[in-house]
Design an enzyme around this catalytic site. Sequence first.
Site, mmCIF file in Angstrom:
data_model
loop_
_atom_site.group_PDB
_atom_site.id
_atom_site.type_symbol
_atom_site.label_atom_id
_atom_site.label_comp_id
_atom_site.label_asym_id
_atom_site.label_seq_id
_atom_site.Cartn_x
_atom_site.Cartn_y
_atom_site.Cartn_z
ATOM 1 N N PHE A 11 0.959 -1.006 -0.293
ATOM 2 C CA PHE A 11 0.058 0.371 0.185
ATOM 3 C C PHE A 11 0.680 1.489 0.054
ATOM 4 C CE2 PHE A 11 -1.767 2.987 3.555
ATOM 5 C CZ PHE A 11 -2.563 3.624 2.388
ATOM 6 N N ASP A 33 10.816 -6.233 -3.380
ATOM 7 C CA ASP A 33 9.475 -7.414 -2.307
ATOM 8 C C ASP A 33 9.274 -8.446 -3.519
ATOM 9 O OD1 ASP A 33 7.175 -7.273 -2.350
ATOM 10 O OD2 ASP A 33 6.379 -5.130 -1.810
ATOM 11 N N ALA A 83 9.037 -3.056 3.720
ATOM 12 C CA ALA A 83 8.557 -4.146 3.537
ATOM 13 C C ALA A 83 8.457 -4.192 5.805
ATOM 14 C CB ALA A 83 9.440 -5.236 3.412
ATOM 15 N N ALA A 84 7.272 -4.967 5.450
ATOM 16 C CA ALA A 84 6.833 -5.979 6.608
ATOM 17 C C ALA A 84 5.283 -6.865 6.600
ATOM 18 C CB ALA A 84 6.705 -5.026 7.566
ATOM 19 N N THR A 126 5.724 2.551 12.667
ATOM 20 C CA THR A 126 4.566 3.105 13.217
ATOM 21 C C THR A 126 4.831 3.528 14.811
ATOM 22 O OG1 THR A 126 2.596 1.795 13.583
ATOM 23 C CG2 THR A 126 3.864 0.423 13.760
ATOM 24 N N ASP A 127 3.248 4.191 14.685
ATOM 25 C CA ASP A 127 2.967 4.526 15.922
ATOM 26 C C ASP A 127 2.532 4.221 17.540
ATOM 27 O OD1 ASP A 127 0.620 4.291 14.871
ATOM 28 O OD2 ASP A 127 -1.121 5.999 15.400
ATOM 29 N N GLU A 128 2.526 2.311 16.526
ATOM 30 C CA GLU A 128 2.523 1.336 17.067
ATOM 31 C C GLU A 128 3.127 0.933 18.190
ATOM 32 O OE1 GLU A 128 -0.399 -1.806 16.070
ATOM 33 O OE2 GLU A 128 -1.469 -0.164 15.362
ATOM 34 N N TYR A 151 2.391 -7.963 16.472
ATOM 35 C CA TYR A 151 3.087 -6.405 15.292
ATOM 36 C C TYR A 151 3.904 -5.917 15.964
ATOM 37 C CZ TYR A 151 2.860 -2.597 11.925
ATOM 38 O OH TYR A 151 3.042 -1.100 11.285
ATOM 39 N N LYS A 155 7.818 -4.375 15.590
ATOM 40 C CA LYS A 155 8.520 -2.792 15.150
ATOM 41 C C LYS A 155 9.259 -2.385 15.621
ATOM 42 C CE LYS A 155 7.458 -1.480 11.083
ATOM 43 N NZ LYS A 155 7.326 -1.468 9.561
ATOM 44 N N ASN A 180 -2.307 6.345 11.376
ATOM 45 C CA ASN A 180 -2.410 5.077 10.787
ATOM 46 C C ASN A 180 -3.147 5.899 9.257
ATOM 47 O OD1 ASN A 180 -3.772 3.611 12.935
ATOM 48 N ND2 ASN A 180 -4.607 2.653 11.945
ATOM 49 N N PRO A 206 -18.209 -5.242 10.443
ATOM 50 C CA PRO A 206 -17.816 -5.502 11.592
ATOM 51 C C PRO A 206 -16.989 -5.019 12.044
ATOM 52 C CG PRO A 206 -16.341 -6.691 9.911
ATOM 53 C CD PRO A 206 -17.763 -5.958 9.150
ATOM 54 N N ASP A 273 -14.199 -7.935 20.655
ATOM 55 C CA ASP A 273 -12.858 -7.120 20.186
ATOM 56 C C ASP A 273 -12.207 -7.935 19.577
ATOM 57 O OD1 ASP A 273 -12.342 -5.256 20.085
ATOM 58 O OD2 ASP A 273 -12.350 -4.816 22.793
#
Length: 338
Positions: A11, A33, A83-84, A126-128, A151, A155, A180, A206, A273
Amino acid sequence: MKLLVTGGCGFIGTNFIRLMLDKHKDWSIINLDKLTYAGNRLNLIDLEENESRYDFIQGDICDREMVMDLLADKTIDAVVNFAAESHVDRSINDPSPFVTTNIQGAQNLMECARQRKTDRFVHVSTDEVYGSLGDSGKFTETTPLAPNSPYSASKAGADLMARAYFETYKFPILVTRCSNNYGPYQFPEKLIPLMFMNAKSDKPLPVYGNGMNIRDWIYVDDHCLGVELTLIKGREGQAYNFGGDAEETNINVIKTLLSIVGKPESLVTYVKDRPGHDQRYAMDFSLAAEELGFAPTLSFEAGLKKTIEWYESNTTWLEQVQSGEYRTFMNTWYEERA
Ligand code: NAD
Ligand code: DAU
């Protein structure tokens, strides 16, 4: 500048390659890739066929020999690693490929680039990695890393390795941490394209838990701008936060999307959840604003409309990427959560 971009058939990588080749006429890009379920070579097939500044190589960032050979080409000035394995729900089902690609693969790339004395390396994170926020506050670059999913833990592992490569070897690495993304070419396992696809075919949407989890949404081109600025102007060894200044609850995102596509809210279905579901992300990107001149350019409403227009006119792309493997994953995941 000659860039090695990894994960360019996914993406964000696809959008980044398109934007950079368009903007910088003196840049060329090699896209490495592996083509996992999330990578689609056809995303950039027009460039492969018509653009001499673009080359595609199918390969794995974990492959030491292949990456060493690639970087032996002294004309490669910089590496940008997209790449991830990128989907949180998949990491809950099976963390192993996340450790392999996101930690070992990232470290392999760093090591090859270090040995080949590559001038610059941007690692896309990422912010995660910061974990989850309560009702107030934002993540800054000094917020301690506290990842909650396999995940985000993978990271965070690579972010720490990047830090170690800078501190130990003075390797010229920079890290970007973004919130995001949404926009064209996003794989329809992620919230926005999944909800679009289901809404269009009048299938249930969902929503995990109560739908009140908050994400800070950024249009993909704005993230690409952040990565570009980091590559050109960032300070070696630094991590930079990027966000869209657009906090939204999931249920708001879905209701806005439904109103744009003209479908009823009765399609919303609350399901079990996500385990360990992070409550809220919000990015303080003042460092990137001050040092790099970064500012997001698109509001969430404008970006969402643009995104939906792209999906409306690219329904064949959506059909194309829904392979058997994708359907199996989605069916099992939602059966378990119904
Ligand atoms: P994506 O899943 O759409 O694409 C990942 C790409 O990497 C695919 O083309 C895949 O084939 C390729 N790939 C996977 N394993 C590989 C390997 N071992 N070797 C070579 N290629 C491999 O992901 P995305 O959403 O475009 O995310 C790109 C990067 O940005 C990731 O590092 C992700 O963690 C990060 N990120 C994503 C977001 C977001 O909202 N999507 C936000 C912040 C950061
Ligand atoms: O914050 C950056 C991260 O954003 C990236 O690092 C990840 O690669 C990317 O996948 C994304 O992670 P999220 O888990 O936030 O994105 P996702 O689209 O999977 O989910 C967004 C929110 O929507 C989250 O709170 C879970 C919820 N959700 C998601 C899906 C797929 C649902 O309620 N229903 C769904 O079916």
